[in-house]
Design a protein around this motif. Sequence first.
Motif, PDB file in Angstrom:
ATOM      1  N   TRP A  39      41.470  42.466  40.068  1.00  0.00           N
ATOM      2  CA  TRP A  39      42.021  42.206  39.113  1.00  0.00           C
ATOM      3  C   TRP A  39      43.503  42.860  39.171  1.00  0.00           C
ATOM      4  N   HIS A  40      43.982  42.344  38.982  1.00  0.00           N
ATOM      5  CA  HIS A  40      45.215  42.691  39.829  1.00  0.00           C
ATOM      6  C   HIS A  40      47.209  42.763  38.838  1.00  0.00           C
ATOM      7  N   GLN A  45      56.534  37.420  39.978  1.00  0.00           N
ATOM      8  CA  GLN A  45      55.726  36.152  39.980  1.00  0.00           C
ATOM      9  C   GLN A  45      55.251  35.723  40.743  1.00  0.00           C
ATOM     10  N   GLU A  46      53.870  35.078  40.397  1.00  0.00           N
ATOM     11  CA  GLU A  46      53.746  34.834  41.699  1.00  0.00           C
ATOM     12  C   GLU A  46      53.085  32.679  41.508  1.00  0.00           C
ATOM     13  N   TYR A  58      41.265  33.313  37.097  1.00  0.00           N
ATOM     14  CA  TYR A  58      40.381  34.266  35.713  1.00  0.00           C
ATOM     15  C   TYR A  58      42.129  35.028  35.321  1.00  0.00           C
ATOM     16  N   TRP A  59      42.176  34.442  33.872  1.00  0.00           N
ATOM     17  CA  TRP A  59      43.385  35.818  33.103  1.00  0.00           C
ATOM     18  C   TRP A  59      43.613  36.307  32.074  1.00  0.00           C
ATOM     19  N   ARG A  60      44.075  37.471  31.815  1.00  0.00           N
ATOM     20  CA  ARG A  60      43.904  38.399  30.673  1.00  0.00           C
ATOM     21  C   ARG A  60      44.910  37.517  30.103  1.00  0.00           C
ATOM     22  N   HIS A  84      45.497  38.395  36.362  1.00  0.00           N
ATOM     23  CA  HIS A  84      44.525  37.794  37.482  1.00  0.00           C
ATOM     24  C   HIS A  84      43.637  38.298  38.034  1.00  0.00           C
ATOM     25  N   VAL A  85      42.607  37.624  38.457  1.00  0.00           N
ATOM     26  CA  VAL A  85      41.860  37.898  40.390  1.00  0.00           C
ATOM     27  C   VAL A  85      41.305  36.492  40.242  1.00  0.00           C
TER      28      VAL A  85
END
Length: 103
Positions: A39-40, A45-46, A58-60, A84-85
Motif C-alpha cells: 500500500w502506498h 500522479q501515476e 485495490y485503492w481507498r 493503492h496497491v
Amino acid sequence: MKIFRAREFTASRPWGALDIATMNGITTRLHWTNQPYEWHVNEGQEVFAVLDGRVEMYWREDGKQQSVVLETGDVFYASIGTEHVAHPIGQARILVVETAGSV
C-alpha cells in the motif's frame, strides 16, 4: 531508438524494473512481478498500464476500500493522494508512468 518487448521482460525479483525513459521529471518504467506490491501513496500522479497478465488493483477512497481486476490493455490512473496497491494474478508486466523518485 529502442524497441522494448514487454512480454519477454522478466526481472530477478518481484517489481524489478527496466527504465525506459525519463522526460521532464517523469519516468516510464516496465515492471515484471508475480507478487503484490505494498500500500502506498505517490507524491504525484501515476498511470499504470497492464501490458501482459492480470492485476487486481485495490485503492481507498473516502475511507472505503475498492478493487477492480485489470486485464491486459487496461489502464489505472491514480491521482495525487490515492492510496493503492497492485496484486498480480500470476505473472504480470506493467508500464508505470510517474514522477521520478516516486515509491
